[in-house]
Scaffold this active site. Structure first.
Site, PDB file in Angstrom:
ATOM      1  N   ARG A  59       0.809  -1.221   0.000  1.00 54.05           N
ATOM      2  CA  ARG A  59       0.000   0.000   0.000  1.00 54.05           C
ATOM      3  C   ARG A  59       0.846   1.276   0.000  1.00 54.05           C
ATOM      4  O   ARG A  59       0.649   2.160  -0.838  1.00 54.05           O
ATOM      5  CB  ARG A  59      -0.907   0.050   1.247  1.00 54.05           C
ATOM      6  CG  ARG A  59      -2.170  -0.720   1.124  1.00 54.05           C
ATOM      7  CD  ARG A  59      -2.525  -1.326   2.449  1.00 54.05           C
ATOM      8  NE  ARG A  59      -1.538  -2.361   2.728  1.00 54.05           N
ATOM      9  CZ  ARG A  59      -1.671  -3.623   2.305  1.00 54.05           C
ATOM     10  NH1 ARG A  59      -2.740  -3.980   1.677  1.00 54.05           N
ATOM     11  NH2 ARG A  59      -0.728  -4.514   2.536  1.00 54.05           N
ATOM     12  N   THR A  60       1.751   1.390   0.965  1.00 54.05           N
ATOM     13  CA  THR A  60       2.463   2.660   1.132  1.00 54.05           C
ATOM     14  C   THR A  60       3.283   2.959  -0.113  1.00 54.05           C
ATOM     15  O   THR A  60       3.252   4.058  -0.663  1.00 54.05           O
ATOM     16  CB  THR A  60       3.372   2.598   2.380  1.00 54.05           C
ATOM     17  OG1 THR A  60       2.607   2.053   3.457  1.00 54.05           O
ATOM     18  CG2 THR A  60       3.884   3.961   2.750  1.00 54.05           C
ATOM     19  N   LYS A  89      26.006  -3.500   1.569  1.00 50.59           N
ATOM     20  CA  LYS A  89      27.476  -3.532   1.685  1.00 50.59           C
ATOM     21  C   LYS A  89      27.934  -2.789   2.922  1.00 50.59           C
ATOM     22  O   LYS A  89      29.124  -2.657   3.179  1.00 50.59           O
ATOM     23  CB  LYS A  89      28.113  -2.877   0.451  1.00 50.59           C
ATOM     24  CG  LYS A  89      27.713  -3.489  -0.870  1.00 50.59           C
ATOM     25  CD  LYS A  89      28.275  -2.639  -2.021  1.00 50.59           C
ATOM     26  CE  LYS A  89      27.432  -2.811  -3.271  1.00 50.59           C
ATOM     27  NZ  LYS A  89      27.746  -1.785  -4.277  1.00 50.59           N
ATOM     28  N   ARG A 110      11.291   3.863   3.922  1.00 53.41           N
ATOM     29  CA  ARG A 110      10.812   2.853   4.883  1.00 53.41           C
ATOM     30  C   ARG A 110      12.031   2.066   5.335  1.00 53.41           C
ATOM     31  O   ARG A 110      12.826   1.602   4.514  1.00 53.41           O
ATOM     32  CB  ARG A 110       9.781   1.921   4.251  1.00 53.41           C
ATOM     33  CG  ARG A 110       9.440   0.761   5.185  1.00 53.41           C
ATOM     34  CD  ARG A 110       8.247  -0.039   4.747  1.00 53.41           C
ATOM     35  NE  ARG A 110       7.011   0.681   4.984  1.00 53.41           N
ATOM     36  CZ  ARG A 110       5.803   0.118   4.942  1.00 53.41           C
ATOM     37  NH1 ARG A 110       5.682  -1.167   4.659  1.00 53.41           N
ATOM     38  NH2 ARG A 110       4.714   0.821   5.168  1.00 53.41           N
ATOM     39  N   HIS A 138       4.529   5.639  11.721  1.00 50.60           N
ATOM     40  CA  HIS A 138       4.039   5.544  10.344  1.00 50.60           C
ATOM     41  C   HIS A 138       3.094   6.739  10.141  1.00 50.60           C
ATOM     42  O   HIS A 138       1.876   6.593  10.071  1.00 50.60           O
ATOM     43  CB  HIS A 138       3.302   4.214  10.157  1.00 50.60           C
ATOM     44  CG  HIS A 138       3.124   3.783   8.732  1.00 50.60           C
ATOM     45  ND1 HIS A 138       3.274   4.638   7.661  1.00 50.60           N
ATOM     46  CD2 HIS A 138       2.784   2.574   8.202  1.00 50.60           C
ATOM     47  CE1 HIS A 138       3.045   3.972   6.536  1.00 50.60           C
ATOM     48  NE2 HIS A 138       2.747   2.730   6.838  1.00 50.60           N
TER      49      HIS A 138
HETATM   50  N1   CP Z   1      -0.419  -0.190   5.870  1.00 54.31           N
HETATM   51  C1   CP Z   1       0.803  -0.403   5.328  1.00 54.31           C
HETATM   52  O1   CP Z   1       1.788   0.236   5.699  1.00 54.31           O
HETATM   53  O2   CP Z   1       0.809  -1.350   4.353  1.00 54.31           O
HETATM   54  P1   CP Z   1       2.104  -1.761   3.510  1.00 54.31           P
HETATM   55  O3   CP Z   1       3.089  -2.404   4.470  1.00 54.31           O
HETATM   56  O4   CP Z   1       1.612  -2.720   2.461  1.00 54.31           O
HETATM   57  O5   CP Z   1       2.688  -0.512   2.924  1.00 54.31           O
END
Ligand code: CP
Length: 314
Positions: A59-60, A89, A110, A138
């Site tokens: 999603r993100t 590395k 991320r 998040h």
């Molecule tokens: N909700 C969420 O962060 O989903 P993903 O890990 O698929 O990005």
């Protein structure tokens, strides 16, 4: 070009840095983008956005990529940055940020470390958006979550919100609790197995602000009084010992029978991915909003990118 600045910061790293004004500006912009998305198709003209994802995502990542493309920008990326970027590395986050900010106008990060985004902004020369940092934050998820709650209740105050599942290893609950704590009269319920209960730092955060919360293992004892049921999966990949995961993985399974005990106007949310914690039979219930959250993720992330672009515009 004469773009209006707003009071958003340069980066988006935690929910804590957002105020009510920021939130309602993002909601208003998300509404406009949802209704007239073509009006925004040149907002990121000439801009390049780097996706640097060290953990899996559907999603993100895809909603951010879609958001960039819909705003007229371009995306550069490294597949599975943990394995295929030079992080494998031994390159540090700080050096990676120096390098990537030479190629891109924004970095969407991320990473599995809790303080990865805080480290990233010390060396990036372009804005960084935290797309999930370890078990910590998040913030873009909390924006789309609160937007979804606002769509359904027309307010973010005086709500009873229950969080269920892995409240220790997840990050979406922390970010959403921080956002909703800015609004008066909210009460929080934390429902989890004892090896997955909400973090002490979140409890301290609430205590410091005199905000009411309840910890329980018994979902059914509170199901009739809550407005929002925010379900999360048990995060198998973050358990040190698999047998600890096996012990609790089926502790909370939301069935239609349980859902029917909820208030008529209550809503069920989940950041997804779902494993078994919400039965598929619940998906057609009018309270189920998790696929609305998914759709809202696109509008909200377009709004975030436009807002950061406007306030970083020189
Ligand atoms: N909700 C969420 O962060 O989903 P993903 O890990 O698929 O990005």
């Amino acid at each position: 070009m004469n773009k209006e600045k707003n009071n958003f910061g340069r980066n988006l790293i935690t929910s804590e840095e957002l105020n009510k004004k920021n939130l309602f500006e993002i909601f208003k912009l998300s509404d406009n983008i949802r209704k007239n998305s073509l009006d925004y198709s040149n907002e990121l003209d000439g801009k390049i956005v780097a996706m640097f994802f060290h953990e899996p995502s559907t999603r993100t990542r895809l909603s951010f990529e879609s958001a960039v493309l819909r705003l007229g920008g371009e995306v550069i990326t490294t597949e599975n940055a943990k394995e295929f970027s030079s992080a494998s590395k031994g390159e540090t986050i700080e050096d990676s940020m120096k390098v990537i900010s030479a190629y891109a106008d924004f970095i969407i990060l991320r990473h599995y470390e809790d303080n990865s985004s805080e480290r990233a902004i010390t060396s990036s020369s372009v804005p960084v958006i935290n797309a999930g940092s370890g078990k910590s934050q998040h913030p873009t998820q909390s924006l789309l979550d609160s937007y979804t709650i606002y769509q359904n209740f027309g307010k973010l105050s005086n709500l009873k919100i229950a969080f269920v599942g892995d409240l220790l290893r997840g990050r979406t609950v922390d970010s959403l609790v921080q956002l909703l704590s800015k609004f008066e009269g909210n009460e929080f319920y934390f429902v989890a197995p004892s090896n997955s209960m909400v973090k002490n730092q979140i409890k301290k955060y609430l205590l410091d602000r005199n905000i009411k919360y309840t910890e329980t293992k018994d979902l059914e004892s509170i199901i009739e009084k809550i407005d929002v049921l925010y379900v999360t999966r048990i995060q198998k990949e973050r358990f040190e010992f698999l047998e600890e995961y096996e012990k609790v993985k089926n502790d909370y399974i939301l069935t239609l029978e349980i859902v029917e005990k909820m208030k008529k106007n209550a809503i069920i949310m989940h950041p997804l991915p779902r494993i078994d914690e919400i039965k598929v039979e619940v998906d057609d219930n009018h309270r189920a909003k998790y696929f609305e959250q998914v759709k809202n993720g696109l509008w909200v992330r377009m709004a975030i990118l436009k807002t950061l672009n406007d306030c970083n515009y020189e």
